[in-house]
Motif scaffolding. Structure first.
Motif: not given
Length: 307
Positions: A71-81, A137-145, A274-278
């Motif tokens: 579990p320590s190797e998986v951040s909350e952001d990575l898990y949400a992604l 269109d301008i979309l917001a994809l919603q992930y965990m938390k 607060p999390t995903l990508l560039a």
């Protein structure tokens, strides 16, 4: 601007948006490469298509197993992604990205101003090209938390046809807005988009528009590194703004060094939400891989973008 609307994307469009975000996440590049090599060993044809279709499920399973065992190797952001976004998205008619105002094409139909033109640099058949489009269109994809990633759904113009799609003169370049390209790959990270304006070129016909690149007023490129290296108190985290007196309510989005985007009234992260990508652009707008996204966490705001 009006209220944001919430709706469900059709299955194909949802898969396309989900894959675009994954394929433009530098934090998971090792997983992308691992899966691509596995697919290439089994499928000699259509490797890219098989990779895109199967990677999301493979990646989710791999991260869930890793989280269970280490579990320590998986951040909350990575898990949400890895778990992916909800099929229901939030749609906006306007936003402010990195200080630049964007509208959807429908939103500005009755306006005298124009803010829907988009330019994205990428590659097509191993050659560097500039993709031109308007924002549908301008979309917001919603992930965990409450994490979000902002995407522009675009209508790309056909720049592959030098006669019927694009004309390049000595001082003027025009695109034919009646001809579309990459219809199955409409997305780009909001943080990847630069703004352009289109002026009708009556000399070529009613559907032809000259492309005008611009430098936005009072928007500056701030160096990512301090200019004075010996002054540790110097900060490069400087917000960028564009002056514009408008009474409309916009969703302001900013991106930091991680590529994620979040509302301006909250902390600005690369493509945070607060999390995903560039992101980056590779084979096509959808496959873009020149400006990758970065995962980063912001407890008080949702995911966000860069592009």
């Amino acid at each position: 601007m009006g209220m944001a609307t919430r709706h469900q994307l059709d299955d194909n469009l949802f898969k396309t948006a989900k894959w675009y975000v994954l394929n433009n996440s530098p934090e998971i590049e090792e997983y992308l490469n691992e899966h691509y090599n596995k697919v290439r060993e089994v499928h000699t044809n259509n490797v890219d298509r098989c990779h895109a279709a199967k990677f999301p499920t493979w990646f989710k399973s791999k991260i869930q197993d890793l989280r269970k065992n280490n579990p320590s190797e998986v951040s909350e952001d990575l898990y949400a992604l890895a778990c992916g976004p909800e099929p229901w998205v939030v749609s906006y008619s306007a936003c402010i990205m990195n200080g630049i105002r964007f509208h959807t094409r429908n939103h500005e139909e009755l306006r005298r101003t124009q803010n829907s033109g988009v330019l994205v640099s990428g590659e097509h058949q191993s050659e560097s090209v500039e993709f031109y489009s308007v924002v549908k269109d301008i979309l917001a994809l919603q992930y965990m938390k409450w994490r979000h990633v902002y995407l522009f759904e675009c209508q790309w113009f056909d720049i592959a046809d030098p006669i019927r799609g694009i004309r390049v003169g000595e001082h003027l370049m025009s695109v034919n807005m009646s001809r579309s390209w990459y219809k199955d790959e409409p997305f780009v990270l909001a943080c990847q988009a630069s703004q352009v304006f289109y002026l009708q070129n009556t000399g070529l016909g009613s559907n032809w528009y000259a492309v005008q690149k611009v430098t936005n007023i009072n928007v500056y490129d701030i160096p990512s590194n301090p200019l004075i290296e010996d002054d540790e108190s110097d900060s490069s985290d400087i917000d960028v703004y564009q002056e514009d007196n408008d009474g409309d309510a916009y969703i302001p989005v900013q991106v930091d060094d991680d590529g994620l985007v979040s509302p301006l009234h909250r902390r600005y992260v690369r493509m945070i939400v607060p999390t995903l990508l560039a992101a980056q652009v590779k084979i096509s707008p959808l496959m873009m891989k020149q400006t990758r996204i970065g995962i980063s966490s912001i407890s008080e705001s949702p995911f966000s973008l860069h592009l």
